[in-house]
Design a protein around this motif. Structure first.
Motif, PDB file in Angstrom:
ATOM      1  N   VAL A   5       0.846  -1.341   0.022  1.00 23.93           N
ATOM      2  CA  VAL A   5      -0.013   0.043  -0.038  1.00 23.93           C
ATOM      3  C   VAL A   5       0.865   1.343  -0.155  1.00 23.93           C
ATOM      4  O   VAL A   5       1.624   1.568   0.894  1.00 23.93           O
ATOM      5  CB  VAL A   5      -0.991   0.195   1.296  1.00 23.93           C
ATOM      6  N   GLU A   6       0.741   2.071  -1.241  1.00 27.10           N
ATOM      7  CA  GLU A   6       1.484   3.367  -1.218  1.00 27.10           C
ATOM      8  C   GLU A   6       0.787   4.427  -0.723  1.00 27.10           C
ATOM      9  O   GLU A   6      -0.568   4.459  -0.437  1.00 27.10           O
ATOM     10  CB  GLU A   6       1.888   3.831  -2.727  1.00 27.10           C
ATOM     11  N   SER A   7       1.666   5.432  -0.041  1.00 24.25           N
ATOM     12  CA  SER A   7       0.885   6.606   0.196  1.00 24.25           C
ATOM     13  C   SER A   7       1.887   7.834   0.377  1.00 24.25           C
ATOM     14  O   SER A   7       3.012   7.485   0.050  1.00 24.25           O
ATOM     15  CB  SER A   7       0.506   6.543   1.884  1.00 24.25           C
ATOM     16  N   GLY A   8       1.492   9.037   0.364  1.00 27.12           N
ATOM     17  CA  GLY A   8       2.476  10.289   0.365  1.00 27.12           C
ATOM     18  C   GLY A   8       2.367  11.052  -0.837  1.00 27.12           C
ATOM     19  O   GLY A   8       3.078  11.867  -0.925  1.00 27.12           O
ATOM     20  N   GLY A   9       1.521  10.489  -1.758  1.00 27.76           N
ATOM     21  CA  GLY A   9       1.494  11.234  -3.150  1.00 27.76           C
ATOM     22  C   GLY A   9       0.824  12.491  -2.822  1.00 27.76           C
ATOM     23  O   GLY A   9       0.117  12.813  -1.695  1.00 27.76           O
ATOM     24  N   GLY A  10       0.466  13.372  -4.053  1.00 29.89           N
ATOM     25  CA  GLY A  10       0.065  14.776  -3.821  1.00 29.89           C
ATOM     26  C   GLY A  10       0.431  15.621  -4.803  1.00 29.89           C
ATOM     27  O   GLY A  10       1.198  15.294  -5.721  1.00 29.89           O
ATOM     28  N   ARG A  38       6.867   4.139 -12.232  1.00 28.46           N
ATOM     29  CA  ARG A  38       5.968   5.376 -12.255  1.00 28.46           C
ATOM     30  C   ARG A  38       5.414   5.026 -13.817  1.00 28.46           C
ATOM     31  O   ARG A  38       6.211   4.813 -14.755  1.00 28.46           O
ATOM     32  CB  ARG A  38       6.551   6.630 -11.992  1.00 28.46           C
ATOM     33  N   ARG A  39       4.256   5.584 -13.900  1.00 25.62           N
ATOM     34  CA  ARG A  39       3.608   5.692 -15.359  1.00 25.62           C
ATOM     35  C   ARG A  39       3.166   7.121 -15.455  1.00 25.62           C
ATOM     36  O   ARG A  39       2.153   7.528 -14.798  1.00 25.62           O
ATOM     37  CB  ARG A  39       2.412   4.601 -15.379  1.00 25.62           C
ATOM     38  N   ALA A  40       3.668   7.697 -16.379  1.00 24.41           N
ATOM     39  CA  ALA A  40       3.179   9.135 -16.788  1.00 24.41           C
ATOM     40  C   ALA A  40       2.145   9.093 -17.633  1.00 24.41           C
ATOM     41  O   ALA A  40       2.121   7.741 -18.697  1.00 24.41           O
ATOM     42  CB  ALA A  40       4.427  10.075 -17.314  1.00 24.41           C
ATOM     43  N   PRO A  41       1.168  10.065 -17.821  1.00 19.86           N
ATOM     44  CA  PRO A  41       0.051   9.961 -18.793  1.00 19.86           C
ATOM     45  C   PRO A  41       0.593   9.466 -20.321  1.00 19.86           C
ATOM     46  O   PRO A  41       1.492  10.070 -20.854  1.00 19.86           O
ATOM     47  CB  PRO A  41      -0.579  11.197 -18.841  1.00 19.86           C
ATOM     48  N   GLY A  42      -0.007   8.387 -21.025  1.00 19.31           N
ATOM     49  CA  GLY A  42       0.577   7.905 -22.213  1.00 19.31           C
ATOM     50  C   GLY A  42       1.645   7.281 -22.489  1.00 19.31           C
ATOM     51  O   GLY A  42       2.345   7.073 -23.606  1.00 19.31           O
ATOM     52  N   LYS A  43       2.398   7.014 -21.204  1.00 25.51           N
ATOM     53  CA  LYS A  43       3.747   6.424 -21.363  1.00 25.51           C
ATOM     54  C   LYS A  43       3.504   5.085 -20.681  1.00 25.51           C
ATOM     55  O   LYS A  43       2.713   4.552 -19.973  1.00 25.51           O
ATOM     56  CB  LYS A  43       4.799   7.310 -20.620  1.00 25.51           C
ATOM     57  N   PRO A  87       8.203  19.048 -13.213  1.00 33.69           N
ATOM     58  CA  PRO A  87       6.819  18.478 -13.881  1.00 33.69           C
ATOM     59  C   PRO A  87       7.009  17.421 -14.633  1.00 33.69           C
ATOM     60  O   PRO A  87       5.976  16.547 -14.589  1.00 33.69           O
ATOM     61  CB  PRO A  87       6.730  19.719 -14.890  1.00 33.69           C
ATOM     62  N   GLU A  88       8.038  16.901 -15.092  1.00 30.55           N
ATOM     63  CA  GLU A  88       8.119  15.664 -15.883  1.00 30.55           C
ATOM     64  C   GLU A  88       8.158  14.477 -14.868  1.00 30.55           C
ATOM     65  O   GLU A  88       8.108  13.372 -15.225  1.00 30.55           O
ATOM     66  CB  GLU A  88       9.440  15.669 -16.780  1.00 30.55           C
ATOM     67  N   ASP A  89       8.301  14.822 -13.495  1.00 29.13           N
ATOM     68  CA  ASP A  89       8.173  13.678 -12.438  1.00 29.13           C
ATOM     69  C   ASP A  89       6.624  13.240 -12.150  1.00 29.13           C
ATOM     70  O   ASP A  89       6.480  12.427 -11.463  1.00 29.13           O
ATOM     71  CB  ASP A  89       8.956  13.986 -11.081  1.00 29.13           C
ATOM     72  N   THR A  90       5.613  14.192 -12.701  1.00 30.78           N
ATOM     73  CA  THR A  90       4.355  13.791 -12.666  1.00 30.78           C
ATOM     74  C   THR A  90       3.933  12.531 -13.213  1.00 30.78           C
ATOM     75  O   THR A  90       4.221  12.107 -14.401  1.00 30.78           O
ATOM     76  CB  THR A  90       3.391  15.015 -13.470  1.00 30.78           C
ATOM     77  N   ALA A  91       3.232  11.749 -12.604  1.00 29.85           N
ATOM     78  CA  ALA A  91       3.082  10.232 -12.946  1.00 29.85           C
ATOM     79  C   ALA A  91       2.323   9.524 -11.553  1.00 29.85           C
ATOM     80  O   ALA A  91       2.133  10.154 -10.627  1.00 29.85           O
ATOM     81  CB  ALA A  91       4.125   9.156 -13.096  1.00 29.85           C
ATOM     82  N   VAL A  92       1.945   8.192 -11.883  1.00 33.60           N
ATOM     83  CA  VAL A  92       1.359   7.392 -10.828  1.00 33.60           C
ATOM     84  C   VAL A  92       2.632   6.700 -10.538  1.00 33.60           C
ATOM     85  O   VAL A  92       3.187   5.871 -11.246  1.00 33.60           O
ATOM     86  CB  VAL A  92       0.243   6.628 -11.327  1.00 33.60           C
ATOM     87  N   TYR A  93       2.899   6.671  -9.115  1.00 35.50           N
ATOM     88  CA  TYR A  93       4.024   5.929  -8.820  1.00 35.50           C
ATOM     89  C   TYR A  93       3.485   4.675  -8.012  1.00 35.50           C
ATOM     90  O   TYR A  93       2.520   4.693  -7.127  1.00 35.50           O
ATOM     91  CB  TYR A  93       4.774   6.648  -7.707  1.00 35.50           C
ATOM     92  N   TYR A  94       4.197   3.459  -8.412  1.00 34.07           N
ATOM     93  CA  TYR A  94       3.847   2.155  -7.806  1.00 34.07           C
ATOM     94  C   TYR A  94       4.992   1.743  -7.150  1.00 34.07           C
ATOM     95  O   TYR A  94       6.052   1.616  -7.465  1.00 34.07           O
ATOM     96  CB  TYR A  94       3.381   1.179  -9.003  1.00 34.07           C
ATOM     97  N   GLN A 112      -1.349  -0.126  -5.327  1.00 39.51           N
ATOM     98  CA  GLN A 112      -2.490   0.434  -6.256  1.00 39.51           C
ATOM     99  C   GLN A 112      -1.750   1.497  -6.991  1.00 39.51           C
ATOM    100  O   GLN A 112      -2.791   2.064  -7.956  1.00 39.51           O
ATOM    101  CB  GLN A 112      -3.683   0.470  -5.367  1.00 39.51           C
ATOM    102  N   GLY A 113      -0.962   2.138  -6.499  1.00 35.76           N
ATOM    103  CA  GLY A 113      -0.454   3.346  -7.049  1.00 35.76           C
ATOM    104  C   GLY A 113      -0.866   4.736  -6.170  1.00 35.76           C
ATOM    105  O   GLY A 113      -1.898   4.756  -5.698  1.00 35.76           O
ATOM    106  N   THR A 114      -0.106   5.692  -6.373  1.00 38.45           N
ATOM    107  CA  THR A 114      -0.158   7.042  -5.712  1.00 38.45           C
ATOM    108  C   THR A 114       0.252   8.315  -6.687  1.00 38.45           C
ATOM    109  O   THR A 114       1.246   7.891  -7.338  1.00 38.45           O
ATOM    110  CB  THR A 114       0.455   7.083  -4.417  1.00 38.45           C
ATOM    111  N   GLN A 115      -0.744   8.892  -6.944  1.00 33.21           N
ATOM    112  CA  GLN A 115      -0.592   9.969  -7.801  1.00 33.21           C
ATOM    113  C   GLN A 115       0.348  11.243  -7.297  1.00 33.21           C
ATOM    114  O   GLN A 115       0.254  11.618  -6.188  1.00 33.21           O
ATOM    115  CB  GLN A 115      -1.951  10.716  -8.268  1.00 33.21           C
ATOM    116  N   VAL A 116       1.220  11.290  -8.065  1.00 39.72           N
ATOM    117  CA  VAL A 116       2.214  12.562  -7.955  1.00 39.72           C
ATOM    118  C   VAL A 116       2.115  13.639  -8.978  1.00 39.72           C
ATOM    119  O   VAL A 116       2.269  13.253  -9.973  1.00 39.72           O
ATOM    120  CB  VAL A 116       3.681  12.132  -7.862  1.00 39.72           C
ATOM    121  N   THR A 117       1.766  15.022  -8.526  1.00 41.63           N
ATOM    122  CA  THR A 117       1.386  15.902  -9.654  1.00 41.63           C
ATOM    123  C   THR A 117       2.582  17.084  -9.231  1.00 41.63           C
ATOM    124  O   THR A 117       2.318  17.561  -8.109  1.00 41.63           O
ATOM    125  CB  THR A 117       0.165  16.206  -9.719  1.00 41.63           C
TER     126      THR A 117
END
Length: 120
Positions: A5-10, A38-43, A87-94, A112-117
């Motif tokens: 279980v991930e936590s800490g994104g934001g 990590r998975r960035a949008p479209g990648k 900004p290029e670090d923006t992604a869902v981190y698993y 399940q992943g945590t979003q970093v923006t």
């Protein structure tokens, strides 16, 4: 049942910091290689960092010098300290645990992943 279980994104501004945590439960992962992807949008899902049970670490070139991976085996928890965020670090981190390597196929357990923006 094994669970990560991930936590800490934001949301954070460029240049800021975040600390991600990955709590493992259901079984001990002390001998497993643990990793952040990590998975960035479209990648594709890309490797960020790995840490072995002997605390040997690996970092993707894009995060070297900015991110630090660590683990606390007594707490069955892994961390990712992310500094100087871009900004290029923006992604869902698993977080993941398994046999190791830089490919997702080397890992059997996933969070399940945590979003970093990161805003510019």
């Amino acid at each position: 049942q094994a669970q990560l279980v991930e936590s800490g994104g934001g949301l954070v501004q460029a240049g800021g910091s975040l600390r991600l945590s990955c709590a493992a439960s259901g079984r001990a992962f002390s001998r497993a290689v643990m990793a952040w992807f990590r998975r960035a949008p479209g990648k594709e899902r890309d490797i960020v960092a790995t840490i072995s049970w002997g605390t040997i670490t690996y970092y993707a070139d894009s995060v070297k010098g900015r991110f630090i991976i660590s683990r606390d085996s007594a707490k069955n928890t892994m961390y990712l300290q992310m500094d100087s965020l871009k900004p290029e670090d923006t992604a869902v981190y698993y977080c993941a645990a398994g046999g190791g390597g830089s490919s997702p196929v080397g890992y059997d357990y996933w969070g399940q992943g945590t979003q970093v923006t990161v805003s510019s």
